[in-house]
Design a protein around this motif. Structure first.
Motif, PDB file in Angstrom:
ATOM      1  N   LEU A  39       0.835  -1.204   0.000  1.00 12.86           N
ATOM      2  CA  LEU A  39       0.000   0.000   0.000  1.00 12.86           C
ATOM      3  C   LEU A  39       0.872   1.258   0.000  1.00 12.86           C
ATOM      4  N   ALA A  40       0.967   1.894  -1.179  1.00 14.30           N
ATOM      5  CA  ALA A  40       1.893   3.018  -1.389  1.00 14.30           C
ATOM      6  C   ALA A  40       1.651   4.201  -0.454  1.00 14.30           C
ATOM      7  N   ALA A  41       0.376   4.461  -0.144  1.00 17.25           N
ATOM      8  CA  ALA A  41       0.060   5.688   0.600  1.00 17.25           C
ATOM      9  C   ALA A  41       0.422   5.589   2.082  1.00 17.25           C
ATOM     10  N   LEU A  42       0.654   4.367   2.548  1.00 16.09           N
ATOM     11  CA  LEU A  42       0.957   4.178   3.963  1.00 16.09           C
ATOM     12  C   LEU A  42       2.421   3.761   4.092  1.00 16.09           C
ATOM     13  N   THR A  43       3.132   4.410   4.991  1.00 18.31           N
ATOM     14  CA  THR A  43       4.573   4.160   5.086  1.00 18.31           C
ATOM     15  C   THR A  43       5.044   4.123   6.531  1.00 18.31           C
ATOM     16  N   THR A  44       5.950   3.195   6.800  1.00 14.66           N
ATOM     17  CA  THR A  44       6.669   3.189   8.072  1.00 14.66           C
ATOM     18  C   THR A  44       8.124   3.522   7.779  1.00 14.66           C
ATOM     19  N   ARG A  45       8.672   4.445   8.557  1.00 13.40           N
ATOM     20  CA  ARG A  45      10.090   4.799   8.405  1.00 13.40           C
ATOM     21  C   ARG A  45      10.811   4.413   9.697  1.00 13.40           C
ATOM     22  N   THR A  46      11.881   3.643   9.557  1.00 16.40           N
ATOM     23  CA  THR A  46      12.579   3.120  10.737  1.00 16.40           C
ATOM     24  C   THR A  46      14.077   3.383  10.652  1.00 16.40           C
ATOM     25  N   ARG A  47      14.614   3.889  11.756  1.00 17.74           N
ATOM     26  CA  ARG A  47      16.051   4.159  11.824  1.00 17.74           C
ATOM     27  C   ARG A  47      16.656   3.239  12.871  1.00 17.74           C
ATOM     28  N   VAL A  48      17.716   2.552  12.485  1.00 19.09           N
ATOM     29  CA  VAL A  48      18.405   1.648  13.410  1.00 19.09           C
ATOM     30  C   VAL A  48      19.815   2.180  13.647  1.00 19.09           C
ATOM     31  N   ALA A  49      20.194   2.305  14.919  1.00 17.47           N
ATOM     32  CA  ALA A  49      21.561   2.744  15.253  1.00 17.47           C
ATOM     33  C   ALA A  49      22.156   1.754  16.246  1.00 17.47           C
ATOM     34  N   PHE A  50      23.185   1.012  15.807  1.00 13.13           N
ATOM     35  CA  PHE A  50      23.918   0.131  16.727  1.00 13.13           C
ATOM     36  C   PHE A  50      24.905   1.007  17.484  1.00 13.13           C
ATOM     37  N   ARG A  51      24.773   1.057  18.821  1.00 13.57           N
ATOM     38  CA  ARG A  51      25.580   2.000  19.607  1.00 13.57           C
ATOM     39  C   ARG A  51      26.391   1.289  20.682  1.00 13.57           C
ATOM     40  N   PRO A  52      27.631   1.728  20.883  1.00 10.42           N
ATOM     41  CA  PRO A  52      28.499   1.076  21.875  1.00 10.42           C
ATOM     42  C   PRO A  52      28.076   1.360  23.315  1.00 10.42           C
ATOM     43  N   ASP A  53      27.279   2.407  23.532  1.00  8.83           N
ATOM     44  CA  ASP A  53      26.930   2.802  24.903  1.00  8.83           C
ATOM     45  C   ASP A  53      25.676   2.106  25.434  1.00  8.83           C
ATOM     46  N   LEU A  54      25.015   1.289  24.626  1.00 10.74           N
ATOM     47  CA  LEU A  54      23.757   0.681  25.085  1.00 10.74           C
ATOM     48  C   LEU A  54      23.996  -0.679  25.738  1.00 10.74           C
ATOM     49  N   SER A  55      23.205  -0.980  26.789  1.00 17.77           N
ATOM     50  CA  SER A  55      23.333  -2.290  27.437  1.00 17.77           C
ATOM     51  C   SER A  55      22.138  -3.179  27.113  1.00 17.77           C
ATOM     52  N   ALA A  56      21.241  -2.672  26.271  1.00 17.90           N
ATOM     53  CA  ALA A  56      20.086  -3.445  25.797  1.00 17.90           C
ATOM     54  C   ALA A  56      19.525  -2.717  24.582  1.00 17.90           C
ATOM     55  N   ASP A  57      18.702  -3.434  23.781  1.00 22.35           N
ATOM     56  CA  ASP A  57      18.058  -2.764  22.646  1.00 22.35           C
ATOM     57  C   ASP A  57      16.994  -1.804  23.164  1.00 22.35           C
ATOM     58  N   VAL A  87      28.192  -8.316  14.620  1.00 17.67           N
ATOM     59  CA  VAL A  87      28.090  -7.068  15.388  1.00 17.67           C
ATOM     60  C   VAL A  87      27.651  -7.416  16.810  1.00 17.67           C
ATOM     61  N   ALA A  88      28.308  -6.823  17.797  1.00 20.07           N
ATOM     62  CA  ALA A  88      27.975  -7.172  19.178  1.00 20.07           C
ATOM     63  C   ALA A  88      27.148  -6.080  19.870  1.00 20.07           C
ATOM     64  N   ARG A  89      27.058  -4.924  19.238  1.00 17.54           N
ATOM     65  CA  ARG A  89      26.373  -3.801  19.898  1.00 17.54           C
ATOM     66  C   ARG A  89      24.859  -3.958  19.954  1.00 17.54           C
ATOM     67  N   TYR A  90      24.269  -3.310  20.945  1.00 14.72           N
ATOM     68  CA  TYR A  90      22.811  -3.198  20.980  1.00 14.72           C
ATOM     69  C   TYR A  90      22.395  -2.023  20.115  1.00 14.72           C
TER      70      TYR A  90
END
Ligand code: DP6
Length: 327
Positions: A39-57, A87-90
């Motif tokens: 469905l072209a008119a409906l969109t989800t935009r998602t950004r993923v950043a693997f970061r060294p400072d996180l201890s969980a997702d 990759v080991a980062r969350y």
């Protein structure tokens, strides 16, 4: 190594031949093949950043931090990406829909398709469309169908390796419009993941699954030939077969509201008495997806809007594949 950060977009899809029931719930290996239109008119935009400072997702949906089962489901997909890439980062995942959340439009398909594409790229994995479709499938079965473009078939496969979706026609192939009649925006009582687990308790499920290859062939052919009448017949039959299973499972699932049935009957009347090319299909909720060719879509939207109990009508043509956005 990856760039650590990537953003992707994906569209939800409407199934013409439904996915209902799994052979393997964890890997989401479906009981039957399914076929849908993005469905072209409906969109989800998602950004993923693997970061060294996180201890969980972390998961931030529409600007709000989410934990619990929704986060666990996202982590499941991220963990596969970590295992495949080393990759080991969350990761921090930020996701936004351009359509109203809680409007009763399922967003798990577009959400997990966008997540798969963004997470793989952020981790430096160069995956084929099939591998991305498989990855999305682990998050949500229907998400496997939001990875390829246009009209898409999910091949049920026999294992994780061969259960993925492929495009059978590009979005330009047929200008169909899905006019979504929203009759309720309440959160549904039983979500699809739970529903899939109940499918086997219906004596009708085995019959529905056994007949699926026949319905898929008819639907595929109707799309390839752009034969709306044939499409209408098979889409409505398949919808009723899935809802028959839902309504006869233990416990029984009855997703329809009075307004749902009102729309179904109006659509049938318009088609059979007036010759208007329209057909309906319904997912695990009360809203009705009314399909029609672009030429009549304004008329169909007007008519739907005038039916009692219809709160709002959203319309969309066929959409493209899930895609990476430039950083
Ligand atoms: C009725 O893909 O939402 O919309 O794999 O548990 O996320 P999960 O289920 P989901 O099921 C979709 C069910 C449906 C039919 C369909 O889209 O094929």
């Amino acid at each position: 190594m990856g760039t650590w950060i990537a953003t992707a977009e994906a569209h939800p899809n409407i199934a013409f031949i439904k996915y209902w029931g799994n052979r393997d719930h964890e890997a989401r290996l479906p009981s039957n093949g399914s076929l849908s239109m993005n469905l072209a008119a409906l969109t989800t935009r998602t950004r993923v950043a693997f970061r060294p400072d996180l201890s969980a997702d972390r998961l931030i949906l529409q600007g709000r931090e989410v934990t619990g089962p929704a986060l666990a489901r996202v982590s499941r997909v991220l963990s596969l990406v970590r295992a495949w890439s080393g990759v080991a980062r969350y990761a921090e995942v930020r996701s936004e829909n351009n359509f109203p959340t809680g409007a009763g439009i399922a967003s798990s398909a577009s959400a997990f398709a966008a997540l798969a594409v963004a997470a793989a790229a952020a981790a430096g994995l160069d995956l084929s469309e099939q591998a991305l479709s498989r990855l999305a499938r682990w998050g949500s079965g229907s998400a496997s169908r939001s990875v390829p473009a246009g009209f898409v078939e999910w091949l049920p496969g026999t294992s994780d390796e061969d259960s993925y979706a492929v495009s059978i026609a590009p979005p330009e192939h047929w200008d169909l419009v899905d006019c979504i009649a929203l009759v309720s925006t309440e959160h549904k009582a039983v979500g699809s993941s739970q529903g899939h687990r109940l499918a086997e308790s219906s004596p009708y499920q085995a019959v529905r699954v056994a007949d699926a290859p026949r319905r898929l062939a008819l639907c595929r052919e109707a799309i390839l030939q752009r034969d709306f009448e044939a499409l209408a017949d098979i889409v409505e039959l398949d919808c009723h077969m899935m809802h028959a299973v839902m309504q006869t499972s233990t416990p029984a699932l009855l997703y329809w509201e009075p307004a749902t049935v009102r729309v179904m009957q109006a659509v049938r009347r318009w088609r059979t008495r007036e010759g208007l090319p329209v057909a309906y299909t319904i997912d695990a909720g009360p809203n009705v997806h009314v399909l029609c060719p672009r030429a009549v879509s304004e008329e169909v939207q007007r008519r739907l809007q005038a039916l009692p109990g219809v709160q709002r009508v959203l319309a969309s043509g066929p959409g493209g594949a899930a895609r990476l956005l430039s950083p």
